[in-house]
Scaffold this motif. Structure first.
Motif, PDB file in Angstrom:
ATOM      1  N   VAL A   1       1.158  -1.410  -0.071  1.00 48.09           N
ATOM      2  CA  VAL A   1      -0.212  -0.078   0.349  1.00 48.09           C
ATOM      3  C   VAL A   1       0.818   0.966   0.044  1.00 48.09           C
ATOM      4  O   VAL A   1       0.432   2.204  -0.613  1.00 48.09           O
ATOM      5  CB  VAL A   1      -0.972   0.327   1.502  1.00 48.09           C
ATOM      6  CG1 VAL A   1      -1.694  -0.776   1.206  1.00 48.09           C
ATOM      7  CG2 VAL A   1      -0.525  -0.593   2.746  1.00 48.09           C
ATOM      8  N   SER A   2       1.762   1.273   1.046  1.00 49.32           N
ATOM      9  CA  SER A   2       2.804   2.301   0.798  1.00 49.32           C
ATOM     10  C   SER A   2       3.589   2.610  -0.497  1.00 49.32           C
ATOM     11  O   SER A   2       3.934   3.817  -1.498  1.00 49.32           O
ATOM     12  CB  SER A   2       3.597   1.833   1.837  1.00 49.32           C
ATOM     13  OG  SER A   2       4.594   0.665   1.023  1.00 49.32           O
ATOM     14  N   ARG A   3       3.675   1.812  -1.231  1.00 42.84           N
ATOM     15  CA  ARG A   3       4.337   1.379  -3.127  1.00 42.84           C
ATOM     16  C   ARG A   3       4.096   1.951  -3.806  1.00 42.84           C
ATOM     17  O   ARG A   3       4.054   2.927  -4.490  1.00 42.84           O
ATOM     18  CB  ARG A   3       5.255   0.614  -2.995  1.00 42.84           C
ATOM     19  CG  ARG A   3       6.097   0.534  -4.751  1.00 42.84           C
ATOM     20  CD  ARG A   3       6.004  -0.978  -4.110  1.00 42.84           C
ATOM     21  NE  ARG A   3       7.914  -1.099  -5.804  1.00 42.84           N
ATOM     22  CZ  ARG A   3       7.629  -1.253  -6.529  1.00 42.84           C
ATOM     23  NH1 ARG A   3       6.286  -0.853  -7.430  1.00 42.84           N
ATOM     24  NH2 ARG A   3       8.899  -1.119  -7.254  1.00 42.84           N
ATOM     25  N   ARG A   4       2.217   1.468  -3.752  1.00 40.79           N
ATOM     26  CA  ARG A   4       1.217   2.030  -4.813  1.00 40.79           C
ATOM     27  C   ARG A   4       0.793   3.657  -4.237  1.00 40.79           C
ATOM     28  O   ARG A   4       0.661   4.513  -5.339  1.00 40.79           O
ATOM     29  CB  ARG A   4       0.046   1.876  -4.605  1.00 40.79           C
ATOM     30  CG  ARG A   4      -0.131  -0.095  -4.642  1.00 40.79           C
ATOM     31  CD  ARG A   4      -1.357  -0.699  -4.846  1.00 40.79           C
ATOM     32  NE  ARG A   4      -1.483  -1.541  -5.166  1.00 40.79           N
ATOM     33  CZ  ARG A   4      -2.741  -2.746  -6.001  1.00 40.79           C
ATOM     34  NH1 ARG A   4      -3.468  -2.138  -5.029  1.00 40.79           N
ATOM     35  NH2 ARG A   4      -2.545  -3.259  -6.651  1.00 40.79           N
ATOM     36  N   ALA A   5       1.084   4.311  -3.264  1.00 47.22           N
ATOM     37  CA  ALA A   5       1.123   5.654  -2.505  1.00 47.22           C
ATOM     38  C   ALA A   5       2.294   6.386  -3.302  1.00 47.22           C
ATOM     39  O   ALA A   5       1.667   7.236  -3.712  1.00 47.22           O
ATOM     40  CB  ALA A   5       0.817   5.481  -0.666  1.00 47.22           C
ATOM     41  N   ALA A   6       3.284   5.818  -3.133  1.00 48.39           N
ATOM     42  CA  ALA A   6       4.586   6.270  -3.420  1.00 48.39           C
ATOM     43  C   ALA A   6       4.051   6.007  -5.671  1.00 48.39           C
ATOM     44  O   ALA A   6       4.608   7.253  -5.807  1.00 48.39           O
ATOM     45  CB  ALA A   6       5.744   5.746  -3.457  1.00 48.39           C
ATOM     46  N   GLU A   7       3.720   5.502  -5.832  1.00 48.95           N
ATOM     47  CA  GLU A   7       3.033   5.743  -7.433  1.00 48.95           C
ATOM     48  C   GLU A   7       2.352   7.166  -7.344  1.00 48.95           C
ATOM     49  O   GLU A   7       2.648   7.489  -8.607  1.00 48.95           O
ATOM     50  CB  GLU A   7       2.484   4.447  -8.030  1.00 48.95           C
ATOM     51  CG  GLU A   7       3.570   3.433  -8.014  1.00 48.95           C
ATOM     52  CD  GLU A   7       2.621   2.030  -8.813  1.00 48.95           C
ATOM     53  OE1 GLU A   7       2.409   2.836 -10.127  1.00 48.95           O
ATOM     54  OE2 GLU A   7       2.745   0.986  -8.550  1.00 48.95           O
ATOM     55  N   VAL A   8       1.570   7.132  -6.628  1.00 50.25           N
ATOM     56  CA  VAL A   8       0.685   8.018  -7.122  1.00 50.25           C
ATOM     57  C   VAL A   8       1.142   9.256  -6.857  1.00 50.25           C
ATOM     58  O   VAL A   8       1.394  10.655  -7.901  1.00 50.25           O
ATOM     59  CB  VAL A   8      -0.493   7.988  -6.100  1.00 50.25           C
ATOM     60  CG1 VAL A   8      -1.237   9.454  -6.362  1.00 50.25           C
ATOM     61  CG2 VAL A   8      -1.410   6.907  -6.147  1.00 50.25           C
ATOM     62  N   ALA A   9       2.645   9.703  -5.698  1.00 50.82           N
ATOM     63  CA  ALA A   9       3.014  10.698  -5.227  1.00 50.82           C
ATOM     64  C   ALA A   9       4.190  11.104  -6.601  1.00 50.82           C
ATOM     65  O   ALA A   9       3.788  12.051  -7.071  1.00 50.82           O
ATOM     66  CB  ALA A   9       4.071  10.498  -4.530  1.00 50.82           C
ATOM     67  N   PHE A  10       4.377   9.945  -7.560  1.00 53.58           N
ATOM     68  CA  PHE A  10       5.559  10.138  -8.537  1.00 53.58           C
ATOM     69  C   PHE A  10       4.765  10.445  -9.781  1.00 53.58           C
ATOM     70  O   PHE A  10       5.386  11.935 -10.327  1.00 53.58           O
ATOM     71  CB  PHE A  10       6.227   8.553  -8.608  1.00 53.58           C
ATOM     72  CG  PHE A  10       6.955   8.608  -7.948  1.00 53.58           C
ATOM     73  CD1 PHE A  10       7.594   9.074  -7.239  1.00 53.58           C
ATOM     74  CD2 PHE A  10       7.254   7.209  -7.016  1.00 53.58           C
ATOM     75  CE1 PHE A  10       8.850   9.479  -6.386  1.00 53.58           C
ATOM     76  CE2 PHE A  10       8.281   6.988  -6.200  1.00 53.58           C
ATOM     77  CZ  PHE A  10       9.070   8.100  -5.858  1.00 53.58           C
ATOM     78  N   ALA A  11       3.212  10.181 -10.031  1.00 54.04           N
ATOM     79  CA  ALA A  11       2.556  10.878 -11.122  1.00 54.04           C
ATOM     80  C   ALA A  11       2.459  12.235 -11.255  1.00 54.04           C
ATOM     81  O   ALA A  11       2.124  13.066 -12.074  1.00 54.04           O
ATOM     82  CB  ALA A  11       1.726   9.172 -11.042  1.00 54.04           C
ATOM     83  N   ILE A  12       1.594  12.527 -10.118  1.00 49.91           N
ATOM     84  CA  ILE A  12       1.172  13.504  -9.311  1.00 49.91           C
ATOM     85  C   ILE A  12       2.227  14.493  -8.870  1.00 49.91           C
ATOM     86  O   ILE A  12       2.420  15.795 -10.385  1.00 49.91           O
ATOM     87  CB  ILE A  12       1.075  13.938  -7.916  1.00 49.91           C
ATOM     88  CG1 ILE A  12      -0.689  13.227  -7.468  1.00 49.91           C
ATOM     89  CG2 ILE A  12       0.609  15.541  -7.498  1.00 49.91           C
ATOM     90  CD1 ILE A  12      -1.118  13.198  -6.597  1.00 49.91           C
TER      91      ILE A  12
END
Length: 736
Positions: free
Chosen positions: A614-625
């Motif tokens: 879940v933390s890695r997926r949040a990181a993906e969202v952060a990198f996309a933004i």
């Protein structure tokens, strides 16, 4: 089975309609069963399934079954015109369906990546065998032609049949061999796509010539202009219209599989348009497939439903009938056998030589050009369709049709082993390895799998920030996004519990305003496809979200002014809005600079990570933004246990695991083109470590991966609650 069509009543001439239906069902049964079994056998030996279906038709036709038991073969497949019309109707619809599927699988972006090599390969790979086939048609004796006075049309059909590669066969073989993402594999597939596109345009023009029986310059010019106008309008106005139709049907229909019906209607409509301008319907079906394949609403589920219908029914029937029409007994004649061998030789040498020349001109190495030439020599389904069209319109005789089908079978079956040998000599380059890794990441990533985003927001600063963040993700990936505007009335269930649910209205002005949030990247703003749904004041928030969610969304972003409950945790408004959405959710709370300027303030993002999914997926969202907004990101490793336990663990362990997690996050950021700063916090409780890092780094947005806890109220655990209640900066919780 053989006795079914020959009941006593039928023999007496009674129940003709019943005879037609029973015979039709027996034909379908045999073509499906034998075609499926042989298709399965072909795939097990490394050949495409369509070859088995084509061979099934040959076995059931006069070549084998008719040679051993002509009475039974004639009984099941009678020459009666009315009886043949029934199965032919399925076959003709099958042609359109196959072209629709081929178009849907056509990746125009792939053509753009390798356009120089693909164009040169396709043009030379078409021109050389086309000239060879045309010359062969001009030299054929009159006895081989269906109508000697239309030799030009026959020559053009032969040239076309020899020049086009089957994009479907090529794609299947290259994909099964694992070379689809290699440079040579991409060039092969892109060139085959161009081949198919040019081929169907040529077929459409030839069809126009055949309608007039001779080369009429005026008619030819009208056909060419009609095709050009059709293509131009289809990929501009038509594309927007088709995508709008699919989206509206998907969003507002309540019946089963409405999008499938819409796609079939679009295909039939475009096929009729091409017929009206004097060209063949296959061009309309193919172009419809290309446009439909670009729809963001075309999910894998919908595509699989349509493919299942085509692969299970129409492909075995069409290719089986094509095999039935190929009477290989004519090859007993030495002259026809020699002519067929010559046709195969001319087709192979012409295509191989033309593709090799094009690959060399396009900048490929000798080994790459050799592999490319081997891959482009597969005719397969495309040639069978072309030959079937030529036979039905009288451009090809039965003998020529059989010869072309034999050529298609032989070249297709020879292609996989030749391509395997050629590709084994091509080592993997560093560029290819990097691209394959990137595409593998996208196939398994979280953000790349999103197709539509739903935002439930009010007019507060939090609502605007949530719309901004969702717009950045959507614009980066070219996804459609719907913003559901909620009001205070929607969030008070006791006031609207008994009110009827009404369909939301679309607000174009609000969409224009939200599109402005993606500064400073104009390219991202232009890529946005935003629809704003304004809820009726009498509609509960949970019902409004549920009504929108039924349209198919992959992520819900919630932004409400009343995010935090006075007694702690999430406000009941947030719980209400999130209660009926099944899938990933992101909850946003605007703080600090974003309370005054939610759309303008530059983002400085902090991502806490603990090594979980879940933390890695949040990181993906952060990198996309961050990628979309040109922002900076810091990844901080925090422990999910107390700092005392953490110190005892670290007494026995090193920081290698923590550093490995941060290195993985750094590589993930590089996939998005984002530089990542890293930090490790180990001597504080997780919530204190996160808040302290946010203050030290001057971060104004924390994006945190969380897991939902069971209960009536929305909750993500103690750490998330502490961050929600105590953070001075904005927060985005990503629950997947």
């Amino acid at each position: 089975m053989l006795s079914l069509p020959a009941t006593p009543s039928l023999a007496a001439g009674e129940g003709h309609s019943g005879a037609s239906e029973v015979t039709f069902l027996v034909q379908i049964l045999l073509l499906l069963t034998v075609g499926r079994l042989l298709g399965e056998a072909m795939q097990r030996i490394g050949q495409p399934a369509v070859m088995g279906q084509l061979i099934a038709g040959v076995l059931l036709g006069p070549s084998v079954f008719g040679a051993f038991w002509p009475e039974a073969q004639t009984l099941i497949f009678p020459p009666d015109r009315d009886q043949k019309a029934m199965i032919d109707a399925v076959s003709q619809l099958g042609i359109l369906m196959l072209l629709l599927l081929t178009g849907m699988e056509t990746d125009l972006k792939l053509v753009g990546k390798v356009r120089r090599a693909a164009l040169s390969v396709s043009l030379t790979g078409i021109a050389v065998p086309f000239l060879c086939g045309f010359a062969l048609g001009e030299l054929l004796p009159d006895s081989m032609l269906p109508r000697p006075e239309t030799r030009l049309v026959t020559s053009l059909f032969l040239g076309t049949a020899l020049s086009i590669s089957s994009v479907k066969i090529v794609a299947i073989v290259v994909r099964e061999m694992g070379f689809l993402r290699r440079k040579v594999g991409q060039v092969i597939l892109a060139a085959a796509i161009i081949d198919d596109t040019i081929g169907w345009v040529i077929i459409a023009i030839i069809f126009g010539i055949a309608l007039h029986g001779s080369l009429d310059i005026w008619s030819l010019g009208r056909s060419i202009v009609g095709v050009i106008l059709f293509l131009a309008l289809s990929f501009t106005v038509g594309r927007r219209l088709v995508l709008t139709i699919i989206r509206r049907v998907n969003d507002y229909s309540v019946s089963e599989v409405p999008v499938i019906t819409a796609i079939l209607v679009i295909m039939a409509g475009m096929a009729l348009i091409t017929n009206a301008i004097g060209v063949h319907t296959v061009l309309g079906a193919f172009v419809a497939g290309i446009i439909v394949g670009q729809s963001p609403i075309l999910t894998g589920h919908i595509e699989e439903q349509l493919r299942g219908l085509i692969v299970a029914l129409f492909m075995p029937v069409f290719f089986g009938l094509a095999g039935l029409g190929a009477d290989l007994t004519i090859l007993k004649d030495p002259h026809l056998l020699l002519l067929t061998a010559g046709l195969v030789l001319i087709a192979s040498v012409g295509k191989f030589g033309g593709a090799f020349l094009g690959g060399t001109i396009g900048g490929l190495t000798r080994s790459e050009a050799l592999a490319l030439a081997c891959g482009m020599n597969a005719r397969g389904s495309t040639e069978v369709i072309v030959a079937s069209i030529g036979l039905s319109m009288g451009a090809l005789s039965q003998d020529l049709f059989t010869m072309v089908v034999a050529m298609a079978v032989l070249t297709t079956m020879a292609m996989p082993p030749m391509l395997r040998v050629a590709l084994e000599r091509l080592p993997l380059t560093d560029e290819e390895r990097a691209r394959i890794e990137q595409e593998g990441f996208e196939a398994g990533g979280f953000v790349p799998q999103l197709e539509r985003i739903l935002v439930a927001a009010d007019g507060s600063a939090t609502g605007k920030l949530a719309s901004r963040l969702a717009g950045l993700i959507a614009g980066l990936r070219g996804m459609p996004m719907t913003v559901l505007q909620l009001t205070a009335e929607n969030l008070q269930p006791e006031l609207v519990a008994k009110a009827p649910l009404r369909a939301p209205e679309v607000g174009a002005t609000a969409a224009t305003q939200i599109a402005a949030v993606v500064e400073p990247e104009p390219a991202i703003r232009e890529a946005l496809d935003i629809e704003v749904a304004v809820t009726d004041s009498s509609t509960r928030a949970d019902e409004a979200v549920a009504a929108e969610a039924r349209k198919g969304f992959d992520l819900l972003v919630i932004g409400l002014g009343s995010t935090v409950d006075p007694q702690g945790g999430f406000h009941s408004d947030v719980t209400l809005a999130a209660s009926h959405f099944v899938g990933p959710r992101a909850i946003v709370a605007a703080r600090g600079v974003h309370e005054a300027a939610p759309m303008e303030a530059r983002l400085n993002i902090l991502v806490p990570v603990i090594g979980t999914k879940v933390s890695r997926r949040a990181a993906e969202v952060a990198f996309a933004i961050a990628c979309a907004s040109n922002s900076s990101v810091t990844a901080v490793y925090v422990s999910n246990a107390s700092h005392h336990i953490d110190r005892r663990r670290r007494a026995r362990d090193t920081r290698e695991q923590d550093e490995a997690i941060l290195k993985d996050l750094t590589r993930l950021g590089q996939r998005y083109g984002v530089g990542v700063h890293t930090a490790i916090r180990i001597k504080l409780a997780p919530e204190d470590a996160i808040l302290r890092q946010a203050r030290i780094g001057g971060h104004n947005l924390i994006i945190m991966g969380v897991t939902e806890r069971p209960g009536e109220r929305l909750a993500f655990g103690n750490v998330a609650s502490a961050i929600l209640e105590s953070a001075d900066c904005s927060v985005m919780f990503v629950a997947t």
